[in-house]
Design a protein around this motif. Structure first.
Motif, PDB file in Angstrom:
ATOM      1  N   ILE A 389       0.820  -1.209   0.000  1.00  0.00           N
ATOM      2  CA  ILE A 389       0.000   0.000   0.000  1.00  0.00           C
ATOM      3  C   ILE A 389       0.856   1.263   0.000  1.00  0.00           C
ATOM      4  O   ILE A 389       0.350   2.358  -0.232  1.00  0.00           O
ATOM      5  N   SER A 390       2.150   1.107   0.230  1.00  0.00           N
ATOM      6  CA  SER A 390       3.038   2.263   0.198  1.00  0.00           C
ATOM      7  C   SER A 390       4.466   1.787  -0.038  1.00  0.00           C
ATOM      8  O   SER A 390       4.934   0.849   0.621  1.00  0.00           O
ATOM      9  N   ALA A 391       5.131   2.438  -0.986  1.00  0.00           N
ATOM     10  CA  ALA A 391       6.541   2.158  -1.267  1.00  0.00           C
ATOM     11  C   ALA A 391       7.151   3.433  -1.824  1.00  0.00           C
ATOM     12  O   ALA A 391       7.424   3.541  -3.023  1.00  0.00           O
ATOM     13  N   PRO A 392       7.369   4.435  -0.961  1.00  0.00           N
ATOM     14  CA  PRO A 392       7.832   5.747  -1.440  1.00  0.00           C
ATOM     15  C   PRO A 392       9.216   5.675  -2.059  1.00  0.00           C
ATOM     16  O   PRO A 392      10.126   5.011  -1.548  1.00  0.00           O
ATOM     17  N   VAL A 393       9.351   6.356  -3.202  1.00  0.00           N
ATOM     18  CA  VAL A 393      10.623   6.415  -3.923  1.00  0.00           C
ATOM     19  C   VAL A 393      10.853   7.861  -4.333  1.00  0.00           C
ATOM     20  O   VAL A 393       9.956   8.492  -4.899  1.00  0.00           O
ATOM     21  N   GLU A 394      12.025   8.400  -4.054  1.00  0.00           N
ATOM     22  CA  GLU A 394      12.350   9.772  -4.429  1.00  0.00           C
ATOM     23  C   GLU A 394      13.375   9.753  -5.554  1.00  0.00           C
ATOM     24  O   GLU A 394      14.449   9.172  -5.421  1.00  0.00           O
ATOM     25  N   LYS A 395      13.010  10.399  -6.656  1.00  0.00           N
ATOM     26  CA  LYS A 395      13.917  10.506  -7.790  1.00  0.00           C
ATOM     27  C   LYS A 395      13.862  11.924  -8.335  1.00  0.00           C
ATOM     28  O   LYS A 395      12.920  12.669  -8.072  1.00  0.00           O
ATOM     29  N   GLY A 396      14.866  12.274  -9.126  1.00  0.00           N
ATOM     30  CA  GLY A 396      14.940  13.626  -9.666  1.00  0.00           C
ATOM     31  C   GLY A 396      14.148  13.784 -10.950  1.00  0.00           C
ATOM     32  O   GLY A 396      12.978  13.439 -11.034  1.00  0.00           O
ATOM     33  N   PHE A 397      14.784  14.291 -11.955  1.00  0.00           N
ATOM     34  CA  PHE A 397      14.195  14.624 -13.243  1.00  0.00           C
ATOM     35  C   PHE A 397      13.331  13.477 -13.772  1.00  0.00           C
ATOM     36  O   PHE A 397      13.791  12.350 -13.941  1.00  0.00           O
ATOM     37  N   THR A 398      12.063  13.738 -14.050  1.00  0.00           N
ATOM     38  CA  THR A 398      11.113  12.693 -14.434  1.00  0.00           C
ATOM     39  C   THR A 398      11.553  11.934 -15.677  1.00  0.00           C
ATOM     40  O   THR A 398      11.436  10.702 -15.743  1.00  0.00           O
ATOM     41  N   LEU A 399      12.054  12.639 -16.702  1.00  0.00           N
ATOM     42  CA  LEU A 399      12.443  11.959 -17.938  1.00  0.00           C
ATOM     43  C   LEU A 399      13.541  10.933 -17.696  1.00  0.00           C
ATOM     44  O   LEU A 399      13.518   9.830 -18.259  1.00  0.00           O
ATOM     45  N   PHE A 400      14.508  11.267 -16.831  1.00  0.00           N
ATOM     46  CA  PHE A 400      15.561  10.308 -16.511  1.00  0.00           C
ATOM     47  C   PHE A 400      14.995   9.146 -15.705  1.00  0.00           C
ATOM     48  O   PHE A 400      15.416   7.995 -15.866  1.00  0.00           O
ATOM     49  N   ALA A 401      14.054   9.430 -14.803  1.00  0.00           N
ATOM     50  CA  ALA A 401      13.437   8.368 -14.011  1.00  0.00           C
ATOM     51  C   ALA A 401      12.689   7.391 -14.913  1.00  0.00           C
ATOM     52  O   ALA A 401      12.731   6.172 -14.698  1.00  0.00           O
ATOM     53  N   VAL A 402      12.000   7.903 -15.930  1.00  0.00           N
ATOM     54  CA  VAL A 402      11.277   7.039 -16.865  1.00  0.00           C
ATOM     55  C   VAL A 402      12.251   6.169 -17.646  1.00  0.00           C
ATOM     56  O   VAL A 402      12.028   4.963 -17.833  1.00  0.00           O
ATOM     57  N   LEU A 403      13.344   6.752 -18.112  1.00  0.00           N
ATOM     58  CA  LEU A 403      14.354   5.973 -18.834  1.00  0.00           C
ATOM     59  C   LEU A 403      14.905   4.857 -17.958  1.00  0.00           C
ATOM     60  O   LEU A 403      15.112   3.727 -18.422  1.00  0.00           O
ATOM     61  N   GLU A 404      15.160   5.161 -16.699  1.00  0.00           N
ATOM     62  CA  GLU A 404      15.709   4.148 -15.801  1.00  0.00           C
ATOM     63  C   GLU A 404      14.705   3.022 -15.559  1.00  0.00           C
ATOM     64  O   GLU A 404      15.072   1.851 -15.525  1.00  0.00           O
ATOM     65  N   GLU A 405      13.435   3.353 -15.409  1.00  0.00           N
ATOM     66  CA  GLU A 405      12.445   2.368 -14.970  1.00  0.00           C
ATOM     67  C   GLU A 405      11.865   1.538 -16.110  1.00  0.00           C
ATOM     68  O   GLU A 405      11.606   0.340 -15.927  1.00  0.00           O
ATOM     69  N   VAL A 406      11.616   2.149 -17.257  1.00  0.00           N
ATOM     70  CA  VAL A 406      10.950   1.413 -18.353  1.00  0.00           C
ATOM     71  C   VAL A 406      11.728   1.476 -19.665  1.00  0.00           C
ATOM     72  O   VAL A 406      11.205   1.083 -20.713  1.00  0.00           O
ATOM     73  N   GLY A 407      12.949   1.955 -19.636  1.00  0.00           N
ATOM     74  CA  GLY A 407      13.811   1.929 -20.807  1.00  0.00           C
ATOM     75  C   GLY A 407      13.313   2.784 -21.962  1.00  0.00           C
ATOM     76  O   GLY A 407      12.383   3.580 -21.824  1.00  0.00           O
ATOM     77  N   ILE A 408      13.926   2.592 -23.106  1.00  0.00           N
ATOM     78  CA  ILE A 408      13.605   3.397 -24.288  1.00  0.00           C
ATOM     79  C   ILE A 408      12.174   3.164 -24.780  1.00  0.00           C
ATOM     80  O   ILE A 408      11.483   4.126 -25.119  1.00  0.00           O
ATOM     81  N   PRO A 409      11.669   1.918 -24.840  1.00  0.00           N
ATOM     82  CA  PRO A 409      10.283   1.722 -25.322  1.00  0.00           C
ATOM     83  C   PRO A 409       9.260   2.476 -24.467  1.00  0.00           C
ATOM     84  O   PRO A 409       8.381   3.161 -24.995  1.00  0.00           O
ATOM     85  N   GLY A 410       9.375   2.339 -23.157  1.00  0.00           N
ATOM     86  CA  GLY A 410       8.453   3.051 -22.278  1.00  0.00           C
ATOM     87  C   GLY A 410       8.619   4.548 -22.359  1.00  0.00           C
ATOM     88  O   GLY A 410       7.637   5.305 -22.267  1.00  0.00           O
ATOM     89  N   PHE A 411       9.856   5.003 -22.548  1.00  0.00           N
ATOM     90  CA  PHE A 411      10.125   6.433 -22.656  1.00  0.00           C
ATOM     91  C   PHE A 411       9.439   7.031 -23.884  1.00  0.00           C
ATOM     92  O   PHE A 411       8.878   8.126 -23.816  1.00  0.00           O
ATOM     93  N   LEU A 412       9.467   6.324 -24.990  1.00  0.00           N
ATOM     94  CA  LEU A 412       8.834   6.830 -26.216  1.00  0.00           C
ATOM     95  C   LEU A 412       7.323   6.957 -26.039  1.00  0.00           C
ATOM     96  O   LEU A 412       6.718   7.947 -26.477  1.00  0.00           O
ATOM     97  N   VAL A 413       6.701   5.975 -25.396  1.00  0.00           N
ATOM     98  CA  VAL A 413       5.260   6.053 -25.155  1.00  0.00           C
ATOM     99  C   VAL A 413       4.963   7.188 -24.172  1.00  0.00           C
ATOM    100  O   VAL A 413       3.969   7.907 -24.309  1.00  0.00           O
ATOM    101  N   PHE A 414       5.830   7.351 -23.178  1.00  0.00           N
ATOM    102  CA  PHE A 414       5.646   8.438 -22.208  1.00  0.00           C
ATOM    103  C   PHE A 414       5.707   9.796 -22.889  1.00  0.00           C
ATOM    104  O   PHE A 414       4.942  10.701 -22.536  1.00  0.00           O
ATOM    105  N   CYS A 415       6.606   9.949 -23.863  1.00  0.00           N
ATOM    106  CA  CYS A 415       6.678  11.212 -24.604  1.00  0.00           C
ATOM    107  C   CYS A 415       5.366  11.483 -25.332  1.00  0.00           C
ATOM    108  O   CYS A 415       4.889  12.632 -25.390  1.00  0.00           O
ATOM    109  N   GLY A 416       4.751  10.422 -25.890  1.00  0.00           N
ATOM    110  CA  GLY A 416       3.443  10.586 -26.515  1.00  0.00           C
ATOM    111  C   GLY A 416       2.386  10.999 -25.510  1.00  0.00           C
ATOM    112  O   GLY A 416       1.510  11.827 -25.807  1.00  0.00           O
TER     113      GLY A 416
END
Length: 477
Positions: A389-416
């Motif tokens: 029910i809770s797993a707090p995670v602190e990260k900086g710049f969102t675009l870098f966080a997306v790249l780290e978590e879901v790689g390039i495929p997820g990043f491209l969909v996120f940009c859309g």
């Protein structure tokens, strides 16, 4: 009798213009009274959520339950309940005794709102916003990748489900109420006014600097949280001041509120908030100049030029104090001598870890919503069935966080997803809602919170949805 009532005599006909004028005057008076009543009701809701929890944790729990019931009343009430739920969750522990059940009760309100909105969508089917499809696409990609690589797949899936359903519910609720732009304008202006005014007295109290002794947090639990809240309003209010048709509203309401918001934002020392507000105003100014001429920005420039001599004299007379305050805001940390070192301590070190993880897993990422370092992930689970029910995670710049978590495929969909979210705000004439929504999105450039529906991410999506609804209402009008 019916025919006699239906045929006005000469006397009533001659009195027609007078009656018409009287009816018009009465209509204006009724509209004015109705407007005051609506503002008062909105203020009463916000004030109640600030005052009732002062009675103790039990009262705070009661407010959460009332909001859950209120959320079941449809899309509009769901949005109000979610807004006030964020407010309760963000309260300063130096002022309020926080209920130990607040974590679970918060999810009860969110679940009630999601259920209410989805029922409304089923009852009133129609074409969904394009952003919803991008949102679901991103969720599907993130879920697939996380099942393959996440070291905590249950945590990743839990966060994906919460994010996708919560953000979808918010966007659909605003879509269903997109013809009520004035309502949302009134609601969020009231929220900002009440919260800023209630927080302002703490600017001279140690309770207002509880976290670190230097950053002003107002009635929130952290200066960064207050900065994220203030930034969209600091970007929104100047444009409202320039475009508001009622001069009286500009004079006695918007300008004082803008002044308080700016002072409070600078006092937070939340550089993310300051940069988000400034960047949003700069971006919409550039787009406004390129698409629709100089217009209101000339008035703003002239006003600024007229004020420059006064500002220059004040700065010159107080140079030492101003210089010290400016360096303190930029560097922010004791023992830091330059901007690059300050950046590394605040954001740079974390970004370095994000990029290292991305380099190691460029096509899959490490899993949605998990910590960069597995040893630092702390998961709170439901005591009955063990669901996270809770797993707090602190990260900086969102675009870098997306790249780290879901790689390039997820990043491209996120940009859309981001592009489809911004498209309605940037379409056509640039107006106040554009500044509001763009600033809300830009707050994620300093801290990745867009996916945290249990925290500040809830506020960000509410502000984005409100901006889209207000812009849509302007377009229809």
């Amino acid at each position: 009798m019916p025919m006699r009532d239906a045929r006005p005599g000469p006397r009533s006909a001659s009195a027609g213009p007078g009656r018409a004028q009287s009816a018009a005057a009465t209509g204006v008076a009724d509209a004015s009274e109705s407007g005051v009543r609506q503002w008062s009701i909105a203020a009463a809701k916000v004030i109640a959520c600030l005052v009732l929890p002062l009675a103790g944790p039990a009262a705070g729990s009661g407010v959460y339950l009332l909001l859950a019931v209120w959320a079941l009343g449809g899309p509009r009430r769901s949005i109000e309940a979610l807004t006030l739920t964020w407010l309760l969750n963000a309260l300063n522990p130096g002022v309020y005794s926080i209920s130990p059940q607040s974590g679970i009760l918060r999810w009860v309100v969110i679940a009630a709102a999601i259920l209410s909105v989805f029922v409304a969508v089923v009852r009133h089917p129609g074409r969904l916003p394009r952003t919803i499809h991008w949102l679901w696409g991103f969720g599907a990609v993130a879920a697939g990748l996380s099942l393959l690589v996440s070291y905590a797949p249950d945590v990743s899936l839990f966060k994906i489900v919460i994010f996708v359903t919560g953000a979808s519910a918010i966007l659909m609720a605003f879509h269903l109420t997109r013809d009520q732009g004035d309502c949302w304008r009134r609601w969020f202006l009231t929220l900002s006014a009440v919260f800023c005014l209630a927080s302002l007295p703490l600017i001279v109290s140690p309770v207002g600097y509880l976290v670190n002794g230097t950053g002003f947090q107002g009635l929130t639990y952290h200066p960064q949280t207050y900065g994220v809240f203030l930034a969209p309003f600091v970007a929104w209010l100047p444009v409202l001041v320039l475009t508001e048709t009622d001069a009286r509203v500009r004079r006695w309401f918007l300008i004082p509120l803008l002044t308080i918001a700016i002072v409070s934002l600078v006092a937070t020392q939340a550089r993310t908030g300051v940069l988000a507000a400034g960047a949003a105003l700069a971006l919409i100014a550039a787009r406004s100049l390129s698409r629709q001429g100089i217009g209101m920005w000339v008035r703003l420039l002239v006003s600024t030029i007229l004020l420059l001599p006064v500002c220059a004299i004040v700065i010159w007379l107080n140079w030492e104090s101003v210089n010290q305050a400016a360096m303190g805001f930029v560097l922010k940390r004791e023992g830091v001598s330059d901007v690059s070192e300050a950046f590394y301590q605040s954001r740079g070190g974390g970004l370095e870890v994000l990029l290292q993880n991305f380099t190691a897993h460029p096509w899959t990422g490490i899993g949605f919503g998990v910590s960069s370092n597995p040893a630092t992930l702390v998961v709170e689970r439901d005591p009955f069935i063990g669901l996270p029910i809770s797993a707090p995670v602190e990260k900086g710049f969102t675009l870098f966080a997306v790249l780290e978590e879901v790689g390039i495929p997820g990043f491209l969909v996120f940009c859309g997803l981001v592009g489809s979210t911004l498209a309605p705000l940037l379409a056509g004439t640039v107006t106040a809602p554009t500044a509001f929504g763009v600033a809300a999105i830009l707050t994620n450039f300093g801290e990745a919170m867009l996916f945290a529906l249990s925290g500040n991410g809830l506020l960000v999506w509410l502000l984005i949805g409100a901006a889209r609804a207000m812009k849509s209402s302007e377009t229809v009008a």
